[in-house]
Design a protein around this motif. Structure first.
Motif, PDB file in Angstrom:
ATOM      1  N   ILE A 114      -9.632  -2.884 -13.228  1.00 37.25           N
ATOM      2  CA  ILE A 114      -9.388  -4.168 -12.565  1.00 37.25           C
ATOM      3  C   ILE A 114      -8.608  -3.912 -11.284  1.00 37.25           C
ATOM      4  O   ILE A 114      -7.560  -3.280 -11.291  1.00 37.25           O
ATOM      5  CB  ILE A 114      -8.590  -5.124 -13.483  1.00 37.25           C
ATOM      6  CG1 ILE A 114      -9.419  -5.470 -14.723  1.00 37.25           C
ATOM      7  CG2 ILE A 114      -8.203  -6.389 -12.721  1.00 37.25           C
ATOM      8  CD1 ILE A 114      -8.684  -6.348 -15.719  1.00 37.25           C
ATOM      9  N   VAL A 115      -9.140  -4.396 -10.170  1.00 33.65           N
ATOM     10  CA  VAL A 115      -8.495  -4.226  -8.872  1.00 33.65           C
ATOM     11  C   VAL A 115      -8.131  -5.610  -8.336  1.00 33.65           C
ATOM     12  O   VAL A 115      -8.980  -6.503  -8.270  1.00 33.65           O
ATOM     13  CB  VAL A 115      -9.425  -3.501  -7.871  1.00 33.65           C
ATOM     14  CG1 VAL A 115      -8.749  -3.388  -6.508  1.00 33.65           C
ATOM     15  CG2 VAL A 115      -9.800  -2.120  -8.399  1.00 33.65           C
ATOM     16  N   ILE A 116      -6.866  -5.773  -7.974  1.00 34.05           N
ATOM     17  CA  ILE A 116      -6.379  -7.039  -7.425  1.00 34.05           C
ATOM     18  C   ILE A 116      -5.955  -6.804  -5.987  1.00 34.05           C
ATOM     19  O   ILE A 116      -5.218  -5.866  -5.688  1.00 34.05           O
ATOM     20  CB  ILE A 116      -5.202  -7.589  -8.254  1.00 34.05           C
ATOM     21  CG1 ILE A 116      -5.643  -7.819  -9.708  1.00 34.05           C
ATOM     22  CG2 ILE A 116      -4.682  -8.886  -7.649  1.00 34.05           C
ATOM     23  CD1 ILE A 116      -4.535  -8.284 -10.622  1.00 34.05           C
ATOM     24  N   ILE A 117      -6.433  -7.668  -5.091  1.00 32.21           N
ATOM     25  CA  ILE A 117      -6.181  -7.490  -3.662  1.00 32.21           C
ATOM     26  C   ILE A 117      -5.631  -8.790  -3.085  1.00 32.21           C
ATOM     27  O   ILE A 117      -6.271  -9.838  -3.213  1.00 32.21           O
ATOM     28  CB  ILE A 117      -7.468  -7.116  -2.913  1.00 32.21           C
ATOM     29  CG1 ILE A 117      -8.149  -5.909  -3.571  1.00 32.21           C
ATOM     30  CG2 ILE A 117      -7.177  -6.830  -1.447  1.00 32.21           C
ATOM     31  CD1 ILE A 117      -9.532  -5.625  -3.023  1.00 32.21           C
ATOM     32  N   PRO A 118      -4.462  -8.761  -2.444  1.00 34.73           N
ATOM     33  CA  PRO A 118      -3.963  -9.956  -1.750  1.00 34.73           C
ATOM     34  C   PRO A 118      -4.820 -10.233  -0.513  1.00 34.73           C
ATOM     35  O   PRO A 118      -4.970  -9.364   0.347  1.00 34.73           O
ATOM     36  CB  PRO A 118      -2.528  -9.568  -1.350  1.00 34.73           C
ATOM     37  CG  PRO A 118      -2.192  -8.363  -2.160  1.00 34.73           C
ATOM     38  CD  PRO A 118      -3.491  -7.659  -2.405  1.00 34.73           C
ATOM     39  N   MET A 119      -5.361 -11.424  -0.407  1.00 27.64           N
ATOM     40  CA  MET A 119      -6.258 -11.741   0.707  1.00 27.64           C
ATOM     41  C   MET A 119      -6.472 -13.238   0.811  1.00 27.64           C
ATOM     42  O   MET A 119      -6.135 -14.006  -0.099  1.00 27.64           O
ATOM     43  CB  MET A 119      -7.618 -11.066   0.491  1.00 27.64           C
ATOM     44  CG  MET A 119      -8.384 -11.647  -0.694  1.00 27.64           C
ATOM     45  SD  MET A 119     -10.075 -11.045  -0.846  1.00 27.64           S
ATOM     46  CE  MET A 119      -9.805  -9.433  -1.577  1.00 27.64           C
ATOM     47  N   ASP A 120      -7.045 -13.635   1.923  1.00 28.68           N
ATOM     48  CA  ASP A 120      -7.632 -14.964   2.041  1.00 28.68           C
ATOM     49  C   ASP A 120      -9.084 -14.794   1.616  1.00 28.68           C
ATOM     50  O   ASP A 120      -9.907 -14.274   2.363  1.00 28.68           O
ATOM     51  CB  ASP A 120      -7.535 -15.448   3.492  1.00 28.68           C
ATOM     52  CG  ASP A 120      -8.021 -16.884   3.657  1.00 28.68           C
ATOM     53  OD1 ASP A 120      -9.049 -17.232   3.034  1.00 28.68           O
ATOM     54  OD2 ASP A 120      -7.404 -17.652   4.412  1.00 28.68           O
ATOM     55  N   SER A 121      -9.400 -15.192   0.413  1.00 33.74           N
ATOM     56  CA  SER A 121     -10.702 -14.883  -0.175  1.00 33.74           C
ATOM     57  C   SER A 121     -11.869 -15.486   0.617  1.00 33.74           C
ATOM     58  O   SER A 121     -12.941 -14.885   0.718  1.00 33.74           O
ATOM     59  CB  SER A 121     -10.757 -15.368  -1.630  1.00 33.74           C
ATOM     60  OG  SER A 121     -10.558 -16.769  -1.696  1.00 33.74           O
ATOM     61  N   ILE A 122     -11.659 -16.662   1.212  1.00 28.85           N
ATOM     62  CA  ILE A 122     -12.733 -17.287   1.978  1.00 28.85           C
ATOM     63  C   ILE A 122     -13.087 -16.426   3.186  1.00 28.85           C
ATOM     64  O   ILE A 122     -14.258 -16.203   3.504  1.00 28.85           O
ATOM     65  CB  ILE A 122     -12.324 -18.703   2.425  1.00 28.85           C
ATOM     66  CG1 ILE A 122     -12.144 -19.610   1.198  1.00 28.85           C
ATOM     67  CG2 ILE A 122     -13.354 -19.298   3.373  1.00 28.85           C
ATOM     68  CD1 ILE A 122     -11.654 -21.003   1.533  1.00 28.85           C
ATOM     69  N   CYS A 177     -15.871 -10.289  11.797  1.00 21.85           N
ATOM     70  CA  CYS A 177     -15.435  -9.304  10.802  1.00 21.85           C
ATOM     71  C   CYS A 177     -14.213  -8.538  11.291  1.00 21.85           C
ATOM     72  O   CYS A 177     -13.226  -8.385  10.567  1.00 21.85           O
ATOM     73  CB  CYS A 177     -16.565  -8.324  10.501  1.00 21.85           C
ATOM     74  SG  CYS A 177     -17.992  -9.060   9.683  1.00 21.85           S
ATOM     75  N   ALA A 178     -14.289  -8.052  12.524  1.00 24.00           N
ATOM     76  CA  ALA A 178     -13.179  -7.265  13.076  1.00 24.00           C
ATOM     77  C   ALA A 178     -11.912  -8.099  13.175  1.00 24.00           C
ATOM     78  O   ALA A 178     -10.811  -7.625  12.855  1.00 24.00           O
ATOM     79  CB  ALA A 178     -13.565  -6.716  14.444  1.00 24.00           C
ATOM     80  N   THR A 179     -12.049  -9.352  13.601  1.00 28.15           N
ATOM     81  CA  THR A 179     -10.885 -10.219  13.763  1.00 28.15           C
ATOM     82  C   THR A 179     -10.229 -10.519  12.428  1.00 28.15           C
ATOM     83  O   THR A 179      -9.001 -10.479  12.295  1.00 28.15           O
ATOM     84  CB  THR A 179     -11.294 -11.538  14.450  1.00 28.15           C
ATOM     85  OG1 THR A 179     -11.983 -11.246  15.667  1.00 28.15           O
ATOM     86  CG2 THR A 179     -10.085 -12.389  14.753  1.00 28.15           C
ATOM     87  N   ILE A 180     -11.033 -10.812  11.423  1.00 28.10           N
ATOM     88  CA  ILE A 180     -10.500 -11.145  10.094  1.00 28.10           C
ATOM     89  C   ILE A 180      -9.807  -9.936   9.466  1.00 28.10           C
ATOM     90  O   ILE A 180      -8.695 -10.043   8.937  1.00 28.10           O
ATOM     91  CB  ILE A 180     -11.615 -11.666   9.177  1.00 28.10           C
ATOM     92  CG1 ILE A 180     -12.105 -13.026   9.668  1.00 28.10           C
ATOM     93  CG2 ILE A 180     -11.132 -11.766   7.729  1.00 28.10           C
ATOM     94  CD1 ILE A 180     -13.307 -13.566   8.916  1.00 28.10           C
ATOM     95  N   ILE A 181     -10.447  -8.768   9.519  1.00 29.54           N
ATOM     96  CA  ILE A 181      -9.858  -7.578   8.906  1.00 29.54           C
ATOM     97  C   ILE A 181      -8.571  -7.187   9.625  1.00 29.54           C
ATOM     98  O   ILE A 181      -7.574  -6.811   8.992  1.00 29.54           O
ATOM     99  CB  ILE A 181     -10.868  -6.406   8.917  1.00 29.54           C
ATOM    100  CG1 ILE A 181     -12.077  -6.758   8.054  1.00 29.54           C
ATOM    101  CG2 ILE A 181     -10.202  -5.136   8.395  1.00 29.54           C
ATOM    102  CD1 ILE A 181     -11.763  -7.103   6.620  1.00 29.54           C
ATOM    103  N   LYS A 182      -8.561  -7.284  10.934  1.00 27.56           N
ATOM    104  CA  LYS A 182      -7.346  -6.971  11.698  1.00 27.56           C
ATOM    105  C   LYS A 182      -6.220  -7.914  11.311  1.00 27.56           C
ATOM    106  O   LYS A 182      -5.063  -7.502  11.177  1.00 27.56           O
ATOM    107  CB  LYS A 182      -7.639  -7.068  13.196  1.00 27.56           C
ATOM    108  CG  LYS A 182      -6.460  -6.690  14.074  1.00 27.56           C
ATOM    109  CD  LYS A 182      -6.829  -6.760  15.542  1.00 27.56           C
ATOM    110  CE  LYS A 182      -5.641  -6.394  16.427  1.00 27.56           C
ATOM    111  NZ  LYS A 182      -5.987  -6.463  17.866  1.00 27.56           N
ATOM    112  N   ALA A 183      -6.542  -9.199  11.136  1.00 28.09           N
ATOM    113  CA  ALA A 183      -5.526 -10.179  10.744  1.00 28.09           C
ATOM    114  C   ALA A 183      -4.973  -9.886   9.352  1.00 28.09           C
ATOM    115  O   ALA A 183      -3.827 -10.237   9.049  1.00 28.09           O
ATOM    116  CB  ALA A 183      -6.117 -11.589  10.783  1.00 28.09           C
TER     117      ALA A 183
END
Length: 352
Positions: free
Chosen positions: A229-237, A316-322
């Motif tokens: 099980i892997v848990i990742i803090p993120m904005d899932s949307i 994609c680049a903007t979201i991942i950088k954020a």
């Protein structure tokens, strides 16, 4: 200034002054009192470096001056500002605090200007891509709807279906573009903070695959996920948007593709996501700037599959950088393209 930042700066100042006091007491026991002033000057320098503005450095220099005078200068536990050495120490610490504060402020201002220039460059790239790409779908929709309105009796049922299909297809593409632009606007607005919540990887992938399959029912995805099980803090949307954009990028651009895969694995404190296809790959000249909104081929604007990547990959680049992650693109040795991005896992997410 936010209360959390003020509290943080106060704690940094108190901690460094406390360390300087303890070290000075130890040096005094070792009969090397001449280093005490240097220790406090260095502490004031660090405080000015790691806190905002001049206040904390100046206040710390005053406190340090009194500590040196009252605790570490004979006669002990008495204030004596008559000695030239005490006045010189005070002036030095104040000068260090002010000079460091000025330099740090200039550096932060320079970084802010640099970040704003980067945002402006991104906006300019997106604006060019949008203004260039909107013409074709709007022209198609306008032409088809005009034909249906003005020549409806002369058209066969098949022609009606074709024109309605074109309108629907181009409208769907416009909806996706608007979604991407809204995501970029949300991230690019400095007043909006990424809202990270712990998300279970399997649930994220299930949601992505379900939505992707609804849009592309005939495209199979080969999934490779960790057993644990892997848990990742993120904005899932937002992260869902990234994965869907990368998958759809392959559908639209990977000519000759027969397989599409989504692989996720862990590497230290990172979760690594890979979207790979076995299509024609990416032209070498486009790899360097592929995430800057300039991927689309202007000579092929009439083909829908040539228009989607610029905006989608910029998003994609903007979201991942954020999110504090990294994203890259490369060609596979066996043929096709590979897009990879990383996100930080939650601590102890694997049960360690």
């Amino acid at each position: 200034m936010k209360p959390q930042k003020i509290l943080k700066d106060i704690l940094i100042s108190a901690l460094l002054l406390g360390i300087a006091t303890v070290l000075s007491a130890q040096f005094q026991k070792w009969n090397v009192s001449e280093l005490i002033t240097t220790i406090f000057v260095f502490a004031v320098f660090l405080i000015s470096l790691f806190t905002d503005g001049f206040v904390y450095g100046v206040v710390s220099s005053v406190i340090g001056m009194f500590l040196i005078n009252f605790v570490f200068t004979y006669p002990y536990f008495e204030l004596n500002f008559i000695k030239p050495g005490n006045l010189i120490s005070a002036v030095i610490m104040l000068a260090v605090a002010v000079i460091t504060g000025v330099l740090v402020t200039k550096i932060k201002r320079h970084e802010a200007i640099k970040a704003e220039n980067e945002r402006e460059r991104m906006r300019a790239n997106l604006l060019r891509a949008v203004s260039h790409d909107l013409r074709t779908p709007l022209t198609t929709i306008y032409s088809a709807s005009t034909m249906l309105k003005e020549n409806k009796e002369a058209l066969t049922g098949k022609q009606w279906d074709q024109m309605l299909g074109s309108i629907q297809e181009e409208a769907q593409w416009l909806v996706r573009m608007v979604e991407n632009l809204l995501f970029v606007t949300r991230i690019d607005n400095s007043t909006i903070k990424i809202n990270k919540t712990p998300i279970i990887l399997d649930e994220l992938i299930d949601s992505v695959v379900a939505k992707f399959s609804a849009q592309h029912p005939y495209q199979k995805i080969d999934l490779m996920l960790p057993d644990e099980i892997v848990i990742i803090p993120m904005d899932s949307i937002l992260i869902e948007q990234v994965i869907r954009n990368l998958l759809e990028n392959a559908v639209f651009h990977a000519k000759g593709m027969t397989s599409l895969s989504l692989k996720v694995y862990t590497e230290g404190d990172k979760a690594v996501f890979e979207v790979a296809d076995n299509g024609i790959g990416i032209e070498e000249g486009k790899l360097k700037n592929i995430f800057e909104g300039t991927f689309g081929n202007k000579k092929d604007t009439g083909r829908r599959e040539k228009r989607f990547a610029g905006i989608g990959l910029s998003v994609c680049a903007t979201i991942i950088k954020a999110h504090g992650g990294t994203i890259t693109a490369q060609n596979r040795e066996t043929g096709g393209a590979l897009f990879r991005f990383t996100l930080e896992k939650e601590n102890n997410s694997d049960g360690e």
